[in-house]
Design an enzyme around this catalytic site. Structure first.
Site, PDB file in Angstrom:
ATOM      1  N   ASN A 158       0.264  -0.878  -0.068  1.00  0.00           N
ATOM      2  CA  ASN A 158      -0.104   0.035  -0.137  1.00  0.00           C
ATOM      3  C   ASN A 158       0.973   1.368   0.328  1.00  0.00           C
ATOM      4  O   ASN A 158       0.720   2.186  -0.495  1.00  0.00           O
ATOM      5  CB  ASN A 158      -1.144   0.132   1.733  1.00  0.00           C
ATOM      6  CG  ASN A 158      -0.635  -0.071   2.373  1.00  0.00           C
ATOM      7  OD1 ASN A 158       0.265  -0.552   2.291  1.00  0.00           O
ATOM      8  ND2 ASN A 158      -1.148   0.241   3.236  1.00  0.00           N
ATOM      9  N   GLU A 256       2.956  -5.426  12.678  1.00  0.00           N
ATOM     10  CA  GLU A 256       1.675  -3.814  11.970  1.00  0.00           C
ATOM     11  C   GLU A 256       0.907  -4.441  11.217  1.00  0.00           C
ATOM     12  O   GLU A 256       1.024  -4.649   9.838  1.00  0.00           O
ATOM     13  CB  GLU A 256       2.556  -2.919  11.947  1.00  0.00           C
ATOM     14  CG  GLU A 256       2.016  -1.358  11.721  1.00  0.00           C
ATOM     15  CD  GLU A 256       1.354  -0.929  10.898  1.00  0.00           C
ATOM     16  OE1 GLU A 256      -0.250  -1.621  10.741  1.00  0.00           O
ATOM     17  OE2 GLU A 256       1.464  -0.553  10.557  1.00  0.00           O
ATOM     18  N   CYS A 290      -3.537   1.378   6.268  1.00  0.00           N
ATOM     19  CA  CYS A 290      -4.085   0.418   8.069  1.00  0.00           C
ATOM     20  C   CYS A 290      -4.735   0.793   8.936  1.00  0.00           C
ATOM     21  O   CYS A 290      -5.652   0.279   9.691  1.00  0.00           O
ATOM     22  CB  CYS A 290      -3.393   0.077   8.368  1.00  0.00           C
ATOM     23  SG  CYS A 290      -1.271   0.766   8.442  1.00  0.00           S
ATOM     24  N   GLU A 468       6.775   1.384  15.277  1.00  0.00           N
ATOM     25  CA  GLU A 468       7.288   2.273  14.469  1.00  0.00           C
ATOM     26  C   GLU A 468       7.185   2.966  14.529  1.00  0.00           C
ATOM     27  O   GLU A 468       6.575   4.194  15.369  1.00  0.00           O
ATOM     28  CB  GLU A 468       6.936   1.500  13.460  1.00  0.00           C
ATOM     29  CG  GLU A 468       6.904  -0.217  13.224  1.00  0.00           C
ATOM     30  CD  GLU A 468       7.555  -0.464  11.692  1.00  0.00           C
ATOM     31  OE1 GLU A 468       6.040  -0.478  10.482  1.00  0.00           O
ATOM     32  OE2 GLU A 468       8.183  -0.674  11.161  1.00  0.00           O
TER      33      GLU A 468
END
Ligand code: NDP
Length: 496
Positions: A158, A256, A290, A468
């Site tokens: 993505n 993630e 996400c 992150e």
């Protein structure tokens, strides 16, 4: 248009600083999502290729060509990489648009964001601070942070180039070597960044890229005992598989994963602000995000007015071929993915949802051959509906009413995910009270889709764990080592 030829090259991985073909010579085609045309090919990696890349990364780590460089020198090279990315910004943006279907304006933003990540983490190289304790008997304890070793970085399709910077920046700044695996759908910009890294002076073997299928290349990385940490971003089910593979070799993993993030709008919110924000929250990047705000929870008293305004806003978003500079929404990543997105919408309709705009793929010119789906708003959805519960990962949002704070919180928490949430209210205390009760790793109050690099990003529940971005990303890729220095003379414990 500039030429992207320089970054197409022969299909190959980057191992030990050079482009190499797959061990069996296999390749995979690369499709332009906006036209369906195959315009390039990549190497179809094998487990032997992964072994080779991991061995190269390990050798580089062991001999200290990067891991033992002074932090300031690592920082200098990463800053040079960022400068090269900026020098080639237009080529990289066009490459990314061709590969992903993202509007060219978005791709330019992502390229700048990638450079920004290398710049930010360049400044942090060598700046991890440990602890020192004076202990009894004259002993001195030092706790130092050392690079973990070899990191496997598995990225989704993505935000491919941004993902290369988001993971690559902190992994490299903290002195690790890495093997990066981009999605086979979107590998070109990661290969380009790795080549620019070599031009910037990154020693060979530090930034390896192995392309190919997820289960073959990604699986081999996840199961590799000589990969110290796997940093994975992608779907929840794949992430769970990666975690099982890591468990088999007893090595670290950071995940993630997906989300079904709520945007909660109270009746006192300024709708002139909240409506476009909620639209941007879901429709940015074709909804392939996400942390997309894919569930809008609206106080019942303003529900109908909100749906009407959101419908108008969504319908006015300019879906266009992605190289058109006016494009605000481009193509979805693949025909297969578009079919899944459309399947969610048709199933929702069968379950009683009402489509207020969108809901059908775009096939007429200029969309023929490409994977275009318009912004889609679904009303009359119930919380037990699959489309309320599961990630669609496309430009599809559900709007559901709530009566009071307690119901807003209950609805927000009624899925297995917990990645992001956005709360809109003129009453800041209420917004903070509600926000505090939501299961989420990331909380926006009266804003949305803001991802400052300083903000640690990651989820709770089925959205994964580990963080992150920000300083947290450096910790992600380092280990603590305790060093105890003897003080008083060592006494023979076996002496009578
Ligand atoms: P995946 O989770 O399959 O892909 C993420 C990465 O993992 C890709 O590089 C993929 O490779 C790789 N991969 C695939 N299988 C394995 C495996 N067994 N072991 C190790 N790595 C593997 O995403 P999908 O493309 O299948 O998308 C599925 C859904 O996941 C989406 O519809 C969306 O709901 C969600 N998703 C969430 C993302 C997020 O940012 N949280 C990003 C992307 C998807 P390859 O692509 O080459 O197969």
């Amino acid at each position: 248009m500039v030429s992207i030829e320089r970054f197409l090259g022969e299909p190959g991985h980057i191992i030990d600083g050079v482009r190499v073909a797959a061990s069996d010579g296999g390749t995979l085609p690369v499709e332009d999502p906006a036209t369906g045309e195959v315009f390039a090919s990549i190497a179809a990696g094998t487990p032997a290729d992964v072994d080779r890349a991991v061995a190269s990364a390990r050798a580089a780590f062991r001999d200290g060509r990067w891991s033992r460089l002074p932090g300031i020198e690592r920082g200098r090279i990463l800053t040079r990489l960022a400068a090269l990315i900026r020098d080639h910004a237009e080529e990289l943006a066009e490459l990314e648009t061709r590969d992903t279907g993202h509007p060219i304006g978005d791709a330019r933003f992502d390229v700048a964001d990638t450079a920004h990540h290398f710049e930010y983490y360049a400044g942090l190289a060598g700046k991890s601070v440990g602890q020192a304790h004076q202990l009894a008997n004259g002993q001195l304890l030092n706790v130092v942070h050392v690079p973990a070793g070899v990191v496997g970085a598995i990225n989704p399709w993505n935000f491919p180039i941004a993902g290369a910077g988001l993971k690559g920046g902190p992994i490299l700044a903290s002195g690790n070597s890495m093997v990066m695996k981009p999605s086979n759908l979107t590998s070109l910009s990661t290969l380009a960044v790795a080549e620019l890294a070599i031009e910037a002076g990154l020693p060979p073997g530090v930034f390896n890229v192995v392309t190919g299928s997820g289960s073959v290349v990604g699986g081999a990385i996840a199961r590799h005992p000589d990969v110290d940490i796997v940093s994975f971003t992608g779907g929840t089910e794949t992430g769970m598989q990666v975690m099982r593979d890591r468990a088999d070799v007893g090595r670290r993993v950071q995940l993630e994963l997906g989300g079904k993030s709520p945007t909660i709008v109270f009746e006192d919110a300024d709708l002139d602000e909240a409506v476009p924000a909620a639209a941007f929250g879901i429709f940015m990047n074709q909804g392939q995000n996400c942390s997309a705000g894919s569930r809008i929870l609206v106080q019942a008293s303003i529900h109908d007015r909100f749906v009407e305004a959101l419908t108008a806003r969504a319908a006015a978003i300019r879906v266009l071929p992605p190289f058109d500079p006016r494009a605000q929404q481009g193509a979805l990543i693949s025909g297969e993915h578009l079919a899944k997105v459309d399947g969610w919408v048709q199933r929702a309709v069968a379950d009683g949802a009402r489509v207020t705009t969108g809901g059908r793929r775009l096939t007429d010119a200029p969309f023929a051959g490409g994977h275009f789906y318009p912004p889609t708003v679904l009303a009359d959805v119930t919380p037990d509906a699959a489309v309320f519960q599961e990630e669609v990962f496309g430009p599809v949002v559900v709007v559901v009413p709530f009566t009071d704070e307690a119901e807003a919180i209950a609805l927000a928490n009624a899925t297995r995910y917990g990645l992001a949430a956005s709360v809109w209210s003129a009453d800041i205390r209420r917004a903070m009270r509600v926000g505090a009760a939501i299961d989420t790793g990331f909380l926006w109050i009266n804003t949305i889709n803001s991802h400052p690099i300083e903000a640690p990003f990651g989820g709770v529940k089925d959205s994964g764990f580990g963080r992150e971005e920000g300083l947290a990303a450096i910790e992600n890729y380092m280990v603590q080592r305790s060093i105890i220095v003897g003080g008083d003379r060592f006494v023979d414990p076996y002496a009578d």
